[in-house]
Every structure is written in structure tokens, then in C-alpha cells.
Design a protein around this motif. Sequence first.
Motif, PDB file in Angstrom:
ATOM      1  N   LEU A   4       0.831  -1.196   0.000  1.00 34.11           N
ATOM      2  CA  LEU A   4       0.000   0.000   0.000  1.00 34.11           C
ATOM      3  C   LEU A   4       0.870   1.252   0.000  1.00 34.11           C
ATOM      4  CD1 LEU A   4      -3.132  -0.035   0.224  1.00 34.11           C
ATOM      5  CD2 LEU A   4      -2.842   0.771   2.541  1.00 34.11           C
ATOM      6  N   ASN A 171     -11.068   8.712  -6.723  1.00 32.73           N
ATOM      7  CA  ASN A 171     -11.925   7.594  -7.096  1.00 32.73           C
ATOM      8  C   ASN A 171     -11.115   6.379  -7.515  1.00 32.73           C
ATOM      9  OD1 ASN A 171     -14.952   7.929  -7.199  1.00 32.73           O
ATOM     10  ND2 ASN A 171     -14.232   9.916  -7.874  1.00 32.73           N
ATOM     11  N   GLY A 174      -8.956   5.186  -4.554  1.00 30.14           N
ATOM     12  CA  GLY A 174      -9.848   4.607  -3.561  1.00 30.14           C
ATOM     13  C   GLY A 174     -10.305   3.226  -3.980  1.00 30.14           C
ATOM     14  N   ILE A 177      -7.460   0.747  -3.639  1.00 28.48           N
ATOM     15  CA  ILE A 177      -7.152   0.411  -2.238  1.00 28.48           C
ATOM     16  C   ILE A 177      -8.225  -0.519  -1.673  1.00 28.48           C
ATOM     17  CG2 ILE A 177      -7.025   1.351   0.099  1.00 28.48           C
ATOM     18  CD1 ILE A 177      -5.582   3.692  -0.902  1.00 28.48           C
ATOM     19  N   ILE A 178      -9.492  -0.210  -2.005  1.00 28.64           N
ATOM     20  CA  ILE A 178     -10.573  -1.055  -1.487  1.00 28.64           C
ATOM     21  C   ILE A 178     -10.446  -2.474  -2.044  1.00 28.64           C
ATOM     22  CG2 ILE A 178     -13.067  -1.415  -1.563  1.00 28.64           C
ATOM     23  CD1 ILE A 178     -13.351   1.616  -1.372  1.00 28.64           C
ATOM     24  N   PHE A 198     -16.851  -3.318 -10.822  1.00 25.35           N
ATOM     25  CA  PHE A 198     -17.488  -2.073 -10.382  1.00 25.35           C
ATOM     26  C   PHE A 198     -16.510  -0.908 -10.405  1.00 25.35           C
ATOM     27  CE2 PHE A 198     -18.694   0.948  -7.060  1.00 25.35           C
ATOM     28  CZ  PHE A 198     -19.939   1.313  -7.544  1.00 25.35           C
ATOM     29  N   PHE A 202     -16.865   0.278 -14.261  1.00 30.91           N
ATOM     30  CA  PHE A 202     -18.011   1.190 -14.126  1.00 30.91           C
ATOM     31  C   PHE A 202     -17.584   2.563 -13.626  1.00 30.91           C
ATOM     32  CE2 PHE A 202     -21.916   2.440 -11.719  1.00 30.91           C
ATOM     33  CZ  PHE A 202     -22.695   2.643 -12.837  1.00 30.91           C
TER      34      PHE A 202
ATOM     35  N   PHE B  50     -19.625  -0.333   3.427  1.00 28.69           N
ATOM     36  CA  PHE B  50     -18.264   0.188   3.622  1.00 28.69           C
ATOM     37  C   PHE B  50     -18.009   0.393   5.111  1.00 28.69           C
ATOM     38  CE2 PHE B  50     -18.415   2.598  -0.688  1.00 28.69           C
ATOM     39  CZ  PHE B  50     -18.153   1.415  -1.344  1.00 28.69           C
ATOM     40  N   LEU B  57     -12.951  -4.358  10.601  1.00 27.17           N
ATOM     41  CA  LEU B  57     -11.497  -4.218  10.655  1.00 27.17           C
ATOM     42  C   LEU B  57     -11.065  -3.678  12.008  1.00 27.17           C
ATOM     43  CD1 LEU B  57     -10.330  -2.706   7.272  1.00 27.17           C
ATOM     44  CD2 LEU B  57      -9.550  -4.788   8.364  1.00 27.17           C
ATOM     45  N   ALA B 122     -24.303   5.412  -8.001  1.00 23.92           N
ATOM     46  CA  ALA B 122     -22.886   5.045  -7.883  1.00 23.92           C
ATOM     47  C   ALA B 122     -22.039   6.288  -7.676  1.00 23.92           C
ATOM     48  CB  ALA B 122     -22.429   4.297  -9.119  1.00 23.92           C
ATOM     49  N   VAL B 123     -22.401   7.384  -8.374  1.00 25.00           N
ATOM     50  CA  VAL B 123     -21.621   8.611  -8.190  1.00 25.00           C
ATOM     51  C   VAL B 123     -21.845   9.175  -6.789  1.00 25.00           C
ATOM     52  CG1 VAL B 123     -21.195  10.922  -9.072  1.00 25.00           C
ATOM     53  CG2 VAL B 123     -21.612   9.075 -10.638  1.00 25.00           C
ATOM     54  N   THR B 126     -19.353   8.217  -4.174  1.00 25.35           N
ATOM     55  CA  THR B 126     -17.968   8.692  -4.203  1.00 25.35           C
ATOM     56  C   THR B 126     -17.507   9.287  -2.865  1.00 25.35           C
ATOM     57  OG1 THR B 126     -18.259   9.112  -6.520  1.00 25.35           O
ATOM     58  CG2 THR B 126     -16.350  10.085  -5.501  1.00 25.35           C
ATOM     59  N   ILE B 129     -16.663   6.636  -0.632  1.00 23.74           N
ATOM     60  CA  ILE B 129     -15.412   5.972  -1.006  1.00 23.74           C
ATOM     61  C   ILE B 129     -14.221   6.783  -0.500  1.00 23.74           C
ATOM     62  CG2 ILE B 129     -13.978   5.272  -2.957  1.00 23.74           C
ATOM     63  CD1 ILE B 129     -16.495   4.585  -4.451  1.00 23.74           C
ATOM     64  N   PHE B 130     -14.325   8.123  -0.637  1.00 20.49           N
ATOM     65  CA  PHE B 130     -13.246   8.973  -0.122  1.00 20.49           C
ATOM     66  C   PHE B 130     -13.058   8.732   1.364  1.00 20.49           C
ATOM     67  CE2 PHE B 130     -14.010  12.504  -3.485  1.00 20.49           C
ATOM     68  CZ  PHE B 130     -13.331  11.736  -4.412  1.00 20.49           C
ATOM     69  N   MET B 132     -13.803   6.162   3.024  1.00 17.61           N
ATOM     70  CA  MET B 132     -13.256   4.837   3.281  1.00 17.61           C
ATOM     71  C   MET B 132     -11.749   4.821   3.043  1.00 17.61           C
ATOM     72  SD  MET B 132     -14.601   1.243   1.984  1.00 17.61           S
ATOM     73  CE  MET B 132     -13.921  -0.274   2.590  1.00 17.61           C
ATOM     74  N   VAL B 133     -11.311   5.545   1.996  1.00 23.49           N
ATOM     75  CA  VAL B 133      -9.866   5.607   1.728  1.00 23.49           C
ATOM     76  C   VAL B 133      -9.131   6.184   2.934  1.00 23.49           C
ATOM     77  CG1 VAL B 133      -8.120   6.762   0.363  1.00 23.49           C
ATOM     78  CG2 VAL B 133     -10.084   5.772  -0.751  1.00 23.49           C
ATOM     79  N   LEU B 136      -9.133   3.709   5.781  1.00 18.89           N
ATOM     80  CA  LEU B 136      -8.176   2.611   5.607  1.00 18.89           C
ATOM     81  C   LEU B 136      -6.743   3.091   5.829  1.00 18.89           C
ATOM     82  CD1 LEU B 136      -9.685   0.760   2.544  1.00 18.89           C
ATOM     83  CD2 LEU B 136      -9.514  -0.064   4.866  1.00 18.89           C
ATOM     84  N   MET B 137      -6.459   4.316   5.325  1.00 18.05           N
ATOM     85  CA  MET B 137      -5.105   4.836   5.527  1.00 18.05           C
ATOM     86  C   MET B 137      -4.814   5.005   7.003  1.00 18.05           C
ATOM     87  SD  MET B 137      -4.484   7.653   2.684  1.00 18.05           S
ATOM     88  CE  MET B 137      -3.680   7.167   1.186  1.00 18.05           C
ATOM     89  N   PHE B 140      -4.090   1.513   8.425  1.00 21.24           N
ATOM     90  CA  PHE B 140      -2.922   0.732   8.033  1.00 21.24           C
ATOM     91  C   PHE B 140      -1.610   1.502   8.005  1.00 21.24           C
ATOM     92  CE2 PHE B 140      -6.294  -1.961   6.260  1.00 21.24           C
ATOM     93  CZ  PHE B 140      -5.941  -3.124   6.915  1.00 21.24           C
ATOM     94  N   LEU B 213     -10.931  15.732   1.528  1.00 18.56           N
ATOM     95  CA  LEU B 213      -9.929  14.695   1.284  1.00 18.56           C
ATOM     96  C   LEU B 213      -8.537  15.310   1.235  1.00 18.56           C
ATOM     97  CD1 LEU B 213      -9.772  11.636   0.488  1.00 18.56           C
ATOM     98  CD2 LEU B 213      -9.652  12.395  -1.853  1.00 18.56           C
TER      99      LEU B 213
END
Lengths: 224, 304
Positions: A4, A171, A174, A177-178, A198, A202, B50, B57, B122-123, B126, B129-130, B132-133, B136-137, B140, B213
Motif C-alpha cells: 500500500l 476515485n 480509492g 485500495i478497497i 465495479f 463502471f 463500507f 477491521l 454510484a456517483v 464517491t 469511497i473517499f 473509506m480511503v 483505511l489509511m 494501516f 480529502l
Amino acid sequence: MGELGLVHQLIIPVFGYTITLNLEVIVMTWIVITFLIIFGMSAARKKDIVPQPLQVLGEIFVEQFYKLTEDALDREKARKYGPLVCALFMFLLLSNWLGIIPHLEEPTKDLNTPLSLGLMGFVIAHYAGIKSKGFKNYAKEYFQPIFFMMPLNLIGELAKIISISFRLFGNIMGGSIIILVVSYLSYSVILPPFLNGFFGLFVGTIQAFVFTMLTVVYISVQVK
Amino acid sequence: MGLGAIGAAIGEGYTAAQANLAVSRNPKISGDIFKNMLVGQAVAESASIFALVIAILLLFLDAPGATPLKAAALFGSGLSMGFGAIGSGIGSGFPGGQCCLGISRQPAIGSRLTTNMLIGSAVCQTPAIFSMVVALMLIFMDFSNSPLFPTWAALIGAGMSTGLAAIGSGYGGGLAAGVSCDGIARNPESVANVTTTMLVGQAVAQTPSIFGLLVSFILLFKTFPESQALSASMALLAAGLCTGLGGIGPGIGNGMAAEGAVKWVARNTSRSGDLMRTMLVGQAVSQSTAIYAMVISLVLIFVL
């Protein structure tokens, strides 16, 4: 999990400064470029009324993005910026899809790629703005509505570069990483192909389109 | 996780309510609507999934020799994901609900509506997702070489910045996506224009969460000199809070601008270029508050 955030770098010292090259990103970018050049040449090699499959694919790309550019700008400007827009989308699309092939990585995962493309779009948009309005009118817009708003307008313009490039970068990175973490947790059973579908296909397509559209729209805001 | 579940629950509730309305309007195709509702809810749920992944975790991670700093990182990670999932959960409920309503109105274009709904929601994910990034950082990355003061504040600030900023962006993106499903159902011919406008509007509505972010990344990667003074820690914590809270309003506001633009593109397709330009100018102005917040955060980080 150690991989990572690991980047292979080549650091060249030049006259007291250092040049840092991210080797993987360069190689991956060249893979994308080579593929696109081959695609372009083979699509345009035998032009015919009854087109070859590759020619059809190329025509779809060109026509769709030409139309989008024409909607946002006008006819004359679309002839000028259409090729740029189409090429930008094809490059980004392929870059975002590259990660689904094992051992290859998306060049857009590294902040340098989206940032340089974002800067390019920014420079082009402002060049187009100055050219169509003249420098005086262009500069006057920064002093709207009152003169002391100038620094804030300036920051607002610069923030556009940050937002457009970090959106793509966030995006794609991310997603990868996921995928990495979930594959690690699930011992690469069942889940990774779906996640790749995905996030790679996508989300990659949507973000490539969003980046391209935003570049077009930034140009159109500057021009009008 | 708890926070993350709030959003998903509201979003799914909204979808289900709209689905009921849709079924009562057009009972003949209740099967289609039901299917669609489930798909929409599944997407709305992904934000809370998520959050679940992060929560698991955090629960099962064996942190050898857990230092107070690692604890701060884990706490920040939970905050980031929890807050981040709220907006996306609520937001992606909107397209699901509007899509059900649209299908009841126009059963013939069901597949087109479902595609649009999937893209839109899905958008909306986003921002989640940010967060989650960032989460996770925080989990870890190795912080063992950094001094406890004021790094702990930077880590929690990093979590809050992305997490809070994601609330507004997720919600705002959902508004645009919801109204786009409605618009397509009213005027199926406008689908290309509506989807394009929606994507651009959502992308701009996401900008506050991107600022969040950015501030998080700076807080994560910058090494801070050790200082026992309380003000240094508090400045970093405040930097995270500032961008995070400052991003909520512009995120929702930009979503509303996008909502209006998408709505009228569907009704008046020929003027879509003008509408999109007006939307962008409006969004740029409403975004300026998020930019001020980011400037304040950067000043707090670099100057103080």
C-alpha cells in the motif's frame, strides 16, 4: 499489506535539484499511449463507406464527443476543441481500465497524471477565454462583483484544478485500495472480480466521462 | 458504523416509501417496481457496507503494542467512515425512490431509468469511497515514528475532515440523481442530456468532499514538529473540523443547484447548454464558502 502506497521511483540529481520519475506510471502511460496509437492507425487505415468494425468504434467515439462539445461550445469552437476532448476521454478511459489486467496499474492512480491533465485543461480554458474575450474583459471578470473579491475569485479558479484532479485520483486510488484490502481480507475468493468490475470498469468509465465533461464545461464557462 | 447505518436506513426508507406510492399508482407492474426498489436499496446500502467493513477491521485488528497514537488513528478512522456514510446513504436513496415512481409512470422505459439510477447512485457513493480511503489509511499507515503531540489531533482531524465534508456532498449528489430519474420518466427523449447534466452537477457537488480529502491527506502526510502546547494540537483538530463542517452546506447547496438544472433540462432539452452554464456559475459561488473553509484550514495547518 506492505504494498500500500509503495512507489518505484527513479531519482536523478541534476545540478542540486532532483528529478523524481515514477517508473511504473511512465511505463503504464506509455502502454496506454501505444495502444491508442495502434487503435487510431488501424481504425483509420482503410476508410470505407462500409466501415470496418474498428472504424465504427472510432467513429462512435469521435461523433459522440464532437456532439457533446458542440452542445457546450459552438460549431466553430467544436471543430477546434473536439479532437482534444475525444482524445482526452479515450486516454482516461483506457487508463482507468488498465488496472483490471493483473500486474498492470492505472496511471491515473498516481496524482501526477490527473494533476497534469487538470492543469492542461485549466491552461486551455483560460487561453480560450482570453482569446475570445480579449485580455481586458477576461481580467475584468476577476473583479466581479466588487474589486476586493479578486483574491477569492483567483483562489476559486485555482481550486478548480484541485477538485478536478483529486476527483479522478481519489476515485481510482480509492477503488484500488478497497480492492486490495477486501481481496486481502477475503483471501481473494469470489469478491475481487466483482469489485474490479465495479471500480475498474463502471466507476472508471463514469470518472473518465466526468473529467472530460468538466474540461469542456470549464472551457465553455471561460468562453461565454 | 452506527452513524453510517443512520444514513442508509433513511435512504432505504425513502426508497421503500416511494415504491409504495408507485405501486399504488400503477398496481399492474408492482413486480417491476419491487425489483427496482431492491436494486436501489442495495446500492444505497453499499455506503453502510463500507462502514461495516471498517467496523469489522477495527474490531478484529490486532494492534500489537497499541500506542495512544494508534488509538487516535483508529478513532479517526471510525469517525471518517461513520460520518462519510451518512450523506451517501441518504443521497442514494433519492434516485432509488424517484426511479420507482418513474417506472410506475412510464413502465416502457424501465431499463433506461434503472441504468440512470445506477449511474446516479454510484456517483453518490464517491464521498463514501473517499471517507473509506481515509479510514483505511488511518488504520494501516504506520505512525510509530511521529510524536504523539500534536499528531493525535492531526489524525482525528483528518478523519473528521473527510467524514463531515462527505455528508453534504453525498446528500447533494443524491438530490441531483433523484430528480434526473424523475426527469427521464417525464421526458424519455432527454435522457442523454439529463444524464450528462446530472453527472457534471454531481461532480461539482462533490468538490467540498474533495477539499475534505485534500485536507485529510495533508494532515496525514505532513510531519509535525513535536510540541506539548495545547494550541498546536487544537489548531490541527480545528483544521479538520473547519473543512469538514464548512463542506456540508456547499455540498447540499450545490446539489440543489444541480437538482434545479437537471429538472429543467428534462423539461426544456434544447437549452441544456445554457442551463448547465448557469448551474456551474451558481455552484461556483455557493462553493466559495467551502473554499474559504479550506483556506482557513490550510492557514491553521501551515501558518500556526
